[in-house]
Design a protein around this motif. Structure first.
Motif, mmCIF file in Angstrom:
data_model
loop_
_atom_site.group_PDB
_atom_site.id
_atom_site.type_symbol
_atom_site.label_atom_id
_atom_site.label_comp_id
_atom_site.label_asym_id
_atom_site.label_seq_id
_atom_site.Cartn_x
_atom_site.Cartn_y
_atom_site.Cartn_z
ATOM 1 N N ALA A 273 11.864 25.070 11.410
ATOM 2 C CA ALA A 273 12.152 24.948 12.839
ATOM 3 C C ALA A 273 11.239 25.846 13.652
ATOM 4 C CB ALA A 273 13.613 25.294 13.122
ATOM 5 N N THR A 274 10.784 25.309 14.787
ATOM 6 C CA THR A 274 10.096 26.099 15.805
ATOM 7 C C THR A 274 10.846 25.867 17.118
ATOM 8 O OG1 THR A 274 8.557 24.250 16.110
ATOM 9 C CG2 THR A 274 7.835 26.060 14.703
ATOM 10 N N ALA A 275 10.360 26.467 18.201
ATOM 11 C CA ALA A 275 11.040 26.338 19.490
ATOM 12 C C ALA A 275 10.027 25.973 20.573
ATOM 13 C CB ALA A 275 11.754 27.646 19.857
ATOM 14 N N TYR A 276 10.489 25.212 21.573
ATOM 15 C CA TYR A 276 9.614 24.842 22.688
ATOM 16 C C TYR A 276 10.394 24.895 23.998
ATOM 17 C CZ TYR A 276 11.675 20.089 22.913
ATOM 18 O OH TYR A 276 12.512 19.008 23.066
ATOM 19 N N THR A 277 9.649 24.937 25.110
ATOM 20 C CA THR A 277 10.283 24.961 26.427
ATOM 21 C C THR A 277 9.368 24.339 27.454
ATOM 22 O OG1 THR A 277 11.532 26.354 27.973
ATOM 23 C CG2 THR A 277 9.419 27.223 27.180
ATOM 24 N N THR A 278 9.908 23.980 28.599
ATOM 25 C CA THR A 278 9.144 23.351 29.666
ATOM 26 C C THR A 278 8.055 24.284 30.179
ATOM 27 O OG1 THR A 278 11.086 22.091 30.337
ATOM 28 C CG2 THR A 278 9.323 22.323 31.960
ATOM 29 N N GLY A 279 6.869 23.702 30.447
ATOM 30 C CA GLY A 279 5.781 24.458 31.048
ATOM 31 C C GLY A 279 4.858 25.129 30.072
ATOM 32 N N HIS A 280 5.079 24.959 28.771
ATOM 33 C CA HIS A 280 4.211 25.572 27.760
ATOM 34 C C HIS A 280 3.819 24.510 26.741
ATOM 35 C CE1 HIS A 280 4.782 29.802 28.984
ATOM 36 N NE2 HIS A 280 5.965 29.370 29.397
ATOM 37 N N GLY A 281 2.515 24.475 26.379
ATOM 38 C CA GLY A 281 2.025 23.502 25.409
ATOM 39 C C GLY A 281 2.100 22.071 25.897
ATOM 40 N N GLY A 282 2.035 21.850 27.210
ATOM 41 C CA GLY A 282 2.071 20.500 27.757
ATOM 42 C C GLY A 282 3.444 19.884 27.824
ATOM 43 N N VAL A 283 4.501 20.675 27.657
ATOM 44 C CA VAL A 283 5.875 20.147 27.671
ATOM 45 C C VAL A 283 6.302 19.887 29.118
ATOM 46 C CG1 VAL A 283 8.271 20.578 27.062
ATOM 47 C CG2 VAL A 283 6.443 21.359 25.561
ATOM 48 N N GLY A 284 6.795 18.684 29.384
ATOM 49 C CA GLY A 284 7.305 18.338 30.701
ATOM 50 C C GLY A 284 8.804 18.516 30.787
#
Length: 360
Positions: A273-284
């Motif tokens: 598992a990794t984590a992501y959020t809006t505004g980083h790495g092209g995430v909308g």
């Protein structure tokens, strides 16, 4: 992680060197007969220039692709792609597959010979390799786009147990560079539906490294201690964690949460598992499923975990992410990406092994 946009008429698609020779052809079909396409649009990859070429019917001079196992012809009805003679071709359409040998003929003629006439919203993907040709006729096609692009530097936060909590210092300044990246591109009903970042292959960017303190000051008598993982878990935890797991012989079972909630599961997966959020790495702000991103949205490889799957997730370090739904894409293989509201939470989470209970 969803980014809707219409493709331009000339679009460069880079791919990695050393791969088998292949060609992905996307044709938006408005009328198909044995004589060719009308007003067709072709996306060709696998050229010696290692870039995709889009041909539209108004283009005068087709490129020379004779060394690429195919060549382009230009007739009154627009461009067509001609295959070499006696080539093994596998055609997939509406859940069935048939393998035949081609004549020296166009892809449209080959399909007509099989009595396959795509509807106006279906597309055609043609993949060539040393072993033969695969033709897919479907209303949705997915391929991986290998590109070189500007890479902003990332910031790594490294714990320093000799510094007090709240203290930070920069030990390496960051520098932008270029990177080779992979994007998942989905076409649906003749238009590009989404384009999502999957992974970074290499980069010249230099990370900015920040050390932060983890040493706790001597607590006052009224203070209680709380582990950083416990703080992180509070943002995603549902039901207060697992109180009991009852497993059946077939791998299914029942979870009993600490708040008394009972969840039935059909199977268990060990994943990364990794984590992501809006505004980083092209995430909308929208997922591939069309929902708004939120805690509980999980990005998956839909060939491993289908979209819409309900899960209960427990990560390493006693982080209980809790109830989640596979709503997004953009990862490959036995991995999941968990949505958090802030970048700080994503950095704190990092990369962990996790247990994923597939709920019924």
């Amino acid at each position: 992680m969803n980014a809707d946009q219409q493709p331009s008429l000339l679009y460069a698609l880079c791919r990695r060197g050393g791969m088998l020779l292949f060609c992905l052809l996307v044709a938006t079909v408005t009328g198909l007969s044995a004589t060719g396409w009308a007003d067709s649009l072709f996306l060709i990859t696998g050229t010696e220039e290692e870039a995709a070429i889009i041909l539209d019917p108004d283009q005068k001079d087709p490129p020379d692709l004779s060394s690429q196992m195919v060549y382009v012809s230009n007739g009154s009805r627009g461009y067509d792609i001609t295959l070499q003679d006696n080539t093994t071709v596998t055609v997939r359409h509406e859940g069935s597959a048939v393998t035949i040998l081609s004549h020296k003929e166009s892809v449209s003629s080959l399909l007509a010979r099989l009595h396959i006439y795509p509807s106006p919203l279906e597309m055609i993907g043609v993949k060539l390799s040393e072993s033969g040709v695969e033709v897919n006729v479907a209303s949705e096609l997915t391929y991986y786009d290998y590109v070189t692009e500007t890479a902003p530097f990332a910031t790594q936060r490294v714990a320093n147990p000799e510094m007090l909590e709240g203290e930070e210092k920069v030990v390496q300044e960051g520098a932008n560079g270029v990177r080779s990246s992979v994007y998942e591109v989905v076409w649906s009903n003749g238009a590009q539906l989404s384009r999502q970042f999957v992974e970074e292959l290499d980069t010249t960017a230099v990370d900015r490294i920040v050390e932060y303190g983890t040493a706790k000051p001597k607590p006052k008598p009224s203070e209680t201690k709380q582990d950083p993982d416990d703080i992180l878990a509070e943002h995603g935890e549902t039901g207060g964690g697992i109180a009991n797991v009852s497993e059946n012989a077939d791998g299914s079972g029942t979870l009993t949460l600490k708040d008394g909630t009972v969840l039935n599961y059909s199977g268990v997966r060990s994943m990364t598992a990794t984590a992501y959020t809006t505004g980083h790495g092209g995430v909308g702000t929208r997922t591939a499923s069309g929902t708004a991103v939120h805690v509980g949205s999980v990005a998956v490889d839909k060939s491993v975990i289908p979209l819409g799957t309900r899960m209960y997730i427990v990560a390493g370090g006693n982080v209980v992410y809790g109830l989640a739904v596979a709503e997004d894409t953009g990862v490959k293989g036995n991995k999941i990406d968990l949505y958090y509201d802030t970048y700080e939470e994503c950095i704190q989470f990092g990369r962990r092994s996790c247990t994923v209970y597939i709920l019924e």
